[in-house]
Scaffold this motif. Structure first.
Motif, PDB file in Angstrom:
ATOM      1  N   CYS A 215       0.834  -1.217   0.000  1.00 20.46           N
ATOM      2  CA  CYS A 215       0.000   0.000   0.000  1.00 20.46           C
ATOM      3  C   CYS A 215       0.860   1.255   0.000  1.00 20.46           C
ATOM      4  N   GLY A 235      -6.264   6.790   0.369  1.00 22.35           N
ATOM      5  CA  GLY A 235      -6.693   5.506   0.908  1.00 22.35           C
ATOM      6  C   GLY A 235      -5.551   4.530   1.074  1.00 22.35           C
ATOM      7  N   THR A 238      -3.274   5.686   3.974  1.00 22.99           N
ATOM      8  CA  THR A 238      -3.951   5.455   5.255  1.00 22.99           C
ATOM      9  C   THR A 238      -3.918   3.975   5.617  1.00 22.99           C
ATOM     10  N   ALA A 239      -4.217   3.123   4.636  1.00 20.31           N
ATOM     11  CA  ALA A 239      -4.172   1.678   4.874  1.00 20.31           C
ATOM     12  C   ALA A 239      -2.766   1.241   5.272  1.00 20.31           C
ATOM     13  N   VAL A 242      -2.259   2.100   8.957  1.00 22.27           N
ATOM     14  CA  VAL A 242      -3.000   1.187   9.843  1.00 22.27           C
ATOM     15  C   VAL A 242      -2.329  -0.187   9.892  1.00 22.27           C
ATOM     16  N   LEU A 243      -1.931  -0.690   8.741  1.00 22.87           N
ATOM     17  CA  LEU A 243      -1.303  -2.007   8.687  1.00 22.87           C
ATOM     18  C   LEU A 243       0.056  -2.018   9.372  1.00 22.87           C
TER      19      LEU A 243
END
Length: 501
Positions: A215, A235, A238-239, A242-243
């Motif tokens: 990502c 997106g 952001t992913a 988070v990951l």
């Protein structure tokens, strides 16, 4: 006993073969740069598809390096190296045979997957045979020389082959080289007595960090064409955040973590990786902008652009070869700082590029200065990034330092191309095309110089060991085992004698 283990271990030949594997990986990274216009026309690519000829390789390579390094530790580094080459060679051949965008981009992604297995396994195998000290310093000098030569040689070979036989031969040549290296690995690289370290593969951590890096690299490379505020880019980034946070949580709870905390308690691994990420942010962009300036502003053809990389490659190899000697005289901290300042000076010189300039006046001098500093810095930072790592984690450490360089390069290239494009777009309203392009390139090199100058300042603090430094405390300086410590090599991993460096 395995047949590979009965092979005589000749350290010089082993190092040459492993360095050839690293050279092949670096060659595949840069060989397409000069040929992109011809590839676009020949395979029917759009602007976005042309970008993904580069991105597909870098995305798979960067996202899977940690997994490749750990697989080598657990399954056997020689096995993983052979498997990586066995995938890399036919994928390169398939890229040359592709006549449409889909197969070409898929083949480049498979090349990246193979490279993610090759690079950390080859580095770990080299480190096994050269313990800390002068032997390792010479080995890392060779490693840095072939890495830089692979990047510069890719531009040269890409130009020659594209002009002589057409763009498919840039991939066919890589396929032939990888096949030759595969044969040499089987013939000359012996298996270790205890090649597998044991333990379990951290599947949750591997999946999480691979998705996070995918990502991140995808978002950054997409931002170069679509802008930073587009929903896909936001997106993806952001992913990735988070990951990566989830990965940290997973790793703190796993007994067989993919990136165990002990790795960062060893030597100066953390410092080496932070600095390598910053160095990588400029490294990949350098091979992107210099050929563009030569072709789009100076009007050079593919062959002349490639030939212009010869002095760069020579200076890079010289800097890599001199790095261990410099470290022995001044210590790693001072040597890294000096190398980075040399590179920063060359980049600052490149920030004076002119639209009506010439190769001799505007490119040759500063590129040689950059190459010498870059070669020395790469060797020294690689040494720091594997300093004190236990043998069971050598593949992971090699994968980590390659990952930080690759991801740092993706970030740097995305930021610098966006910045240069914005400056060029603004300048084009009142300036002719070549002058507007030159303005963008100058900005990119000026920012690159500032990044490397900051990296040099950080190196002064991050690379120092706690407590007083002595010559024997440095991984590139030590010439004999510390007192009361058993020699850190076995009969199958003894270092090179001085005459065979």
């Amino acid at each position: 006993m395995n047949a590979a283990r009965r092979q005589p271990d000749r350290p010089g030949a082993v190092l040459a073969v492993l360095a050839a594997a690293q050279f092949t990986v670096m060659l595949a990274t840069s060989i397409v740069n000069v040929a992109l216009p011809q590839i676009r026309a020949g395979a029917g690519l759009s602007d976005g598809g042309t970008t993904w000829v580069v991105n597909a390789y870098g995305l798979a390579f960067g996202a899977l390096l940690l997994a490749g390094g750990r697989a080598g530790d657990l399954l056997g580094r020689r096995r993983v190296l052979i498997a990586g080459l066995a995938l890399f060679a036919p994928a390169s051949l398939a890229a040359g045979l592709a006549g449409s965008p889909g197969p070409l981009i898929a083949a480049r992604a498979c090349q990246g997957l193979g490279a993610a297995a090759i690079a950390p396994a080859a580095l770990a195998l080299a480190l096994e045979r050269f313990p800390s000290g002068a032997g390792r310093g010479r080995a890392l000098g060779v490693w840095g020389a072939v890495s830089g030569a692979g990047g510069a040689g890719g531009v040269l070979l890409g130009g020659v082959l594209t002009q002589a036989w057409g763009w498919p031969w840039i991939f066919h040549s890589v396929a032939l080289g990888a096949a030759a290296v595969l044969v040499a690995v089987v013939a000359y690289v012996p298996g270790a007595a205890a090649e597998r370290t044991g333990g379990r593969f951290d599947l949750p951590g591997t999946v999480t960090v691979t998705l996070a890096l995918t990502c991140l690299v995808w978002g950054l490379t997409t931002a170069r064409g679509g802008g930073w505020t587009g929903p896909p880019v936001v997106g993806a980034l952001t992913a990735a955040g988070v990951l990566l946070a989830a990965f940290v949580v997973i790793e703190r709870r796993r007994p067989d973590a993919l990136v165990p905390p002990r790795l960062f308690r060893a030597g100066r691994v953390g410092a080496g990786n932070v600095l390598m990420a910053l160095l990588g942010s400029v490294w990949i962009a350098l091979f992107f902008f210099l050929p563009l300036y030569q072709q789009q502003v100076l009007g050079a053809g593919p062959l002349a652009t490639g030939a212009g990389q010869l002095p760069f490659a020579a200076a890079n190899m010289l800097g890599s070869a001199l790095a261990p000697r410099l470290a022995r005289r001044t210590g790693a901290a001072a040597a890294v700082t000096g190398a980075l300042l040399t590179e920063a000076a060359g980049l600052l010189w490149l920030s004076r590029l002119r639209a009506d300039g010439s190769y001799l006046a505007d490119v040759l001098g500063p590129s040689v200065l950059v190459a010498a500093g870059l070669g020395a810095a790469f060797v020294l930072l690689t040494g720091l990034a594997v300093d004190g790592v236990p043998p069971r984690d050598a593949g992971l450490a090699g994968g980590l330092v390659n990952t930080t360089r690759q991801v740092g390069g993706a970030i740097g290239l995305a930021v610098l191309t966006t910045l240069a494009g914005s400056v060029t777009a603004g300048a084009s309203r009142g300036l002719p095309g070549p002058e507007a392009l030159a303005a963008g390139f100058r900005t990119a090199f000026a920012v690159s110089a500032a990044v490397i100058a900051v990296t040099a300042a950080l190196a002064l603090f991050l690379t120092r060991r706690p407590g007083p430094r002595t010559p024997s405390s440095d991984p590139l300086v030590r010439t004999s085992p510390p007192e009361k410590e058993a020699p850190p090599w076995s009969p199958s991993t003894k270092p090179l004698p001085p005459s065979s460096a």
